[in-house]
Design a protein around this motif. Structure first.
Motif, PDB file in Angstrom:
ATOM      1  N   UNK A 131     -19.619  33.183   1.555  1.00 37.77           N
ATOM      2  CA  UNK A 131     -19.890  32.426   0.330  1.00 37.77           C
ATOM      3  C   UNK A 131     -18.908  31.272   0.141  1.00 37.77           C
ATOM      4  N   UNK A 132     -17.926  31.149   1.001  1.00 39.24           N
ATOM      5  CA  UNK A 132     -16.924  30.092   0.895  1.00 39.24           C
ATOM      6  C   UNK A 132     -17.034  29.141   2.084  1.00 39.24           C
ATOM      7  N   UNK A 133     -17.379  27.903   1.797  1.00 38.08           N
ATOM      8  CA  UNK A 133     -17.481  26.888   2.834  1.00 38.08           C
ATOM      9  C   UNK A 133     -16.260  25.982   2.734  1.00 38.08           C
ATOM     10  N   UNK A 134     -15.539  25.817   3.818  1.00 35.72           N
ATOM     11  CA  UNK A 134     -14.356  24.955   3.844  1.00 35.72           C
ATOM     12  C   UNK A 134     -14.802  23.555   4.258  1.00 35.72           C
ATOM     13  N   UNK A 135     -14.543  22.599   3.391  1.00 32.81           N
ATOM     14  CA  UNK A 135     -14.924  21.213   3.626  1.00 32.81           C
ATOM     15  C   UNK A 135     -13.676  20.357   3.778  1.00 32.81           C
ATOM     16  N   UNK A 136     -13.623  19.562   4.845  1.00 25.51           N
ATOM     17  CA  UNK A 136     -12.545  18.600   5.052  1.00 25.51           C
ATOM     18  C   UNK A 136     -13.213  17.235   5.158  1.00 25.51           C
ATOM     19  N   UNK A 137     -12.698  16.270   4.375  1.00 19.71           N
ATOM     20  CA  UNK A 137     -13.331  14.959   4.342  1.00 19.71           C
ATOM     21  C   UNK A 137     -12.310  13.866   4.053  1.00 19.71           C
ATOM     22  N   UNK A 138     -12.700  12.636   4.335  1.00 16.75           N
ATOM     23  CA  UNK A 138     -11.874  11.468   4.042  1.00 16.75           C
ATOM     24  C   UNK A 138     -12.234  10.986   2.643  1.00 16.75           C
ATOM     25  N   UNK A 139     -11.294  11.079   1.718  1.00 13.79           N
ATOM     26  CA  UNK A 139     -11.567  10.755   0.315  1.00 13.79           C
ATOM     27  C   UNK A 139     -11.744   9.260   0.066  1.00 13.79           C
ATOM     28  N   UNK A 140     -11.429   8.431   1.032  1.00 21.32           N
ATOM     29  CA  UNK A 140     -11.678   6.998   0.895  1.00 21.32           C
ATOM     30  C   UNK A 140     -13.158   6.703   1.166  1.00 21.32           C
ATOM     31  N   UNK A 141     -13.769   7.511   2.020  1.00 22.44           N
ATOM     32  CA  UNK A 141     -15.141   7.251   2.457  1.00 22.44           C
ATOM     33  C   UNK A 141     -16.203   8.017   1.678  1.00 22.44           C
ATOM     34  N   UNK A 142     -15.823   9.103   1.033  1.00 25.01           N
ATOM     35  CA  UNK A 142     -16.804   9.886   0.274  1.00 25.01           C
ATOM     36  C   UNK A 142     -16.092  10.702  -0.802  1.00 25.01           C
ATOM     37  N   UNK A 143     -16.866  11.400  -1.587  1.00 21.87           N
ATOM     38  CA  UNK A 143     -16.335  12.242  -2.662  1.00 21.87           C
ATOM     39  C   UNK A 143     -16.887  13.654  -2.520  1.00 21.87           C
ATOM     40  N   UNK A 144     -16.104  14.616  -2.929  1.00 20.98           N
ATOM     41  CA  UNK A 144     -16.534  16.014  -2.849  1.00 20.98           C
ATOM     42  C   UNK A 144     -17.819  16.242  -3.640  1.00 20.98           C
ATOM     43  N   UNK A 194       0.588  12.287   9.078  1.00 20.91           N
ATOM     44  CA  UNK A 194      -0.502  12.936   8.367  1.00 20.91           C
ATOM     45  C   UNK A 194      -1.211  11.904   7.490  1.00 20.91           C
ATOM     46  N   UNK A 195      -2.519  11.943   7.511  1.00 17.38           N
ATOM     47  CA  UNK A 195      -3.321  11.006   6.736  1.00 17.38           C
ATOM     48  C   UNK A 195      -3.466  11.513   5.307  1.00 17.38           C
ATOM     49  N   UNK A 196      -2.967  10.750   4.350  1.00 20.74           N
ATOM     50  CA  UNK A 196      -3.015  11.198   2.955  1.00 20.74           C
ATOM     51  C   UNK A 196      -4.411  11.111   2.350  1.00 20.74           C
ATOM     52  N   UNK A 197      -5.358  10.516   3.075  1.00 25.41           N
ATOM     53  CA  UNK A 197      -6.728  10.409   2.584  1.00 25.41           C
ATOM     54  C   UNK A 197      -7.600  11.596   2.988  1.00 25.41           C
ATOM     55  N   UNK A 198      -7.049  12.499   3.776  1.00 23.69           N
ATOM     56  CA  UNK A 198      -7.802  13.679   4.194  1.00 23.69           C
ATOM     57  C   UNK A 198      -7.636  14.762   3.137  1.00 23.69           C
ATOM     58  N   UNK A 199      -8.762  15.258   2.660  1.00 25.74           N
ATOM     59  CA  UNK A 199      -8.772  16.224   1.561  1.00 25.74           C
ATOM     60  C   UNK A 199      -9.576  17.446   1.977  1.00 25.74           C
ATOM     61  N   UNK A 200      -9.186  18.598   1.477  1.00 28.13           N
ATOM     62  CA  UNK A 200      -9.985  19.783   1.726  1.00 28.13           C
ATOM     63  C   UNK A 200     -10.282  20.509   0.421  1.00 28.13           C
ATOM     64  N   UNK A 201     -11.469  21.040   0.352  1.00 28.19           N
ATOM     65  CA  UNK A 201     -11.913  21.820  -0.804  1.00 28.19           C
ATOM     66  C   UNK A 201     -12.774  22.971  -0.289  1.00 28.19           C
ATOM     67  N   UNK A 202     -13.007  23.902  -1.151  1.00 25.63           N
ATOM     68  CA  UNK A 202     -13.931  24.991  -0.838  1.00 25.63           C
ATOM     69  C   UNK A 202     -15.172  24.803  -1.699  1.00 25.63           C
ATOM     70  N   UNK A 203     -16.311  24.939  -1.064  1.00 19.73           N
ATOM     71  CA  UNK A 203     -17.576  24.996  -1.792  1.00 19.73           C
ATOM     72  C   UNK A 203     -17.963  26.466  -1.840  1.00 19.73           C
ATOM     73  N   UNK A 204     -18.045  26.986  -3.050  1.00 18.98           N
ATOM     74  CA  UNK A 204     -18.405  28.395  -3.234  1.00 18.98           C
ATOM     75  C   UNK A 204     -19.898  28.475  -3.519  1.00 18.98           C
TER      76      UNK A 204
END
Length: 77
Positions: free
Chosen positions: A45-58, A1-11
């Motif tokens: 109203x809830x958008x699930x975002x998955x991104x690489x935290x090394x390459x960008x920021x939420x 598992x890649x520890x740089x992969x992050x998920x957040x919700x944009x409400x």
């Protein structure tokens, strides 16, 4: 598992139509590091975002959504 992969919700303050979601998605996917942006049709109203935290920021991605005219905020998971 890649520890740089992050998920957040944009409400979003309002539910997005399919067209609005598609337009926001196009802009979000232009950001380097975005892996996916999705939503459940029952919780538009809830958008699930998955991104690489090394390459960008939420916060950068949130600003793309806001710049598209969508009032929204980040919700961590």
């Amino acid at each position: 598992m890649n520890k740089n992969i992050t998920d957040v919700i944009i409400h979003t303050k309002e539910s997005l139509t399919t067209y609005q979601f598609d337009e926001v998605s196009k802009n979000v996917y232009l950001q380097l590091g975005v892996i996916s942006l999705s939503r459940n049709d029952n919780t538009t109203q809830c958008l699930m975002l998955v991104y690489n935290s090394v390459k960008t920021q939420a916060s950068k991605i949130l600003n793309i959504v806001i710049d598209a005219g969508v009032k929204s905020s980040l919700v961590g998971i």
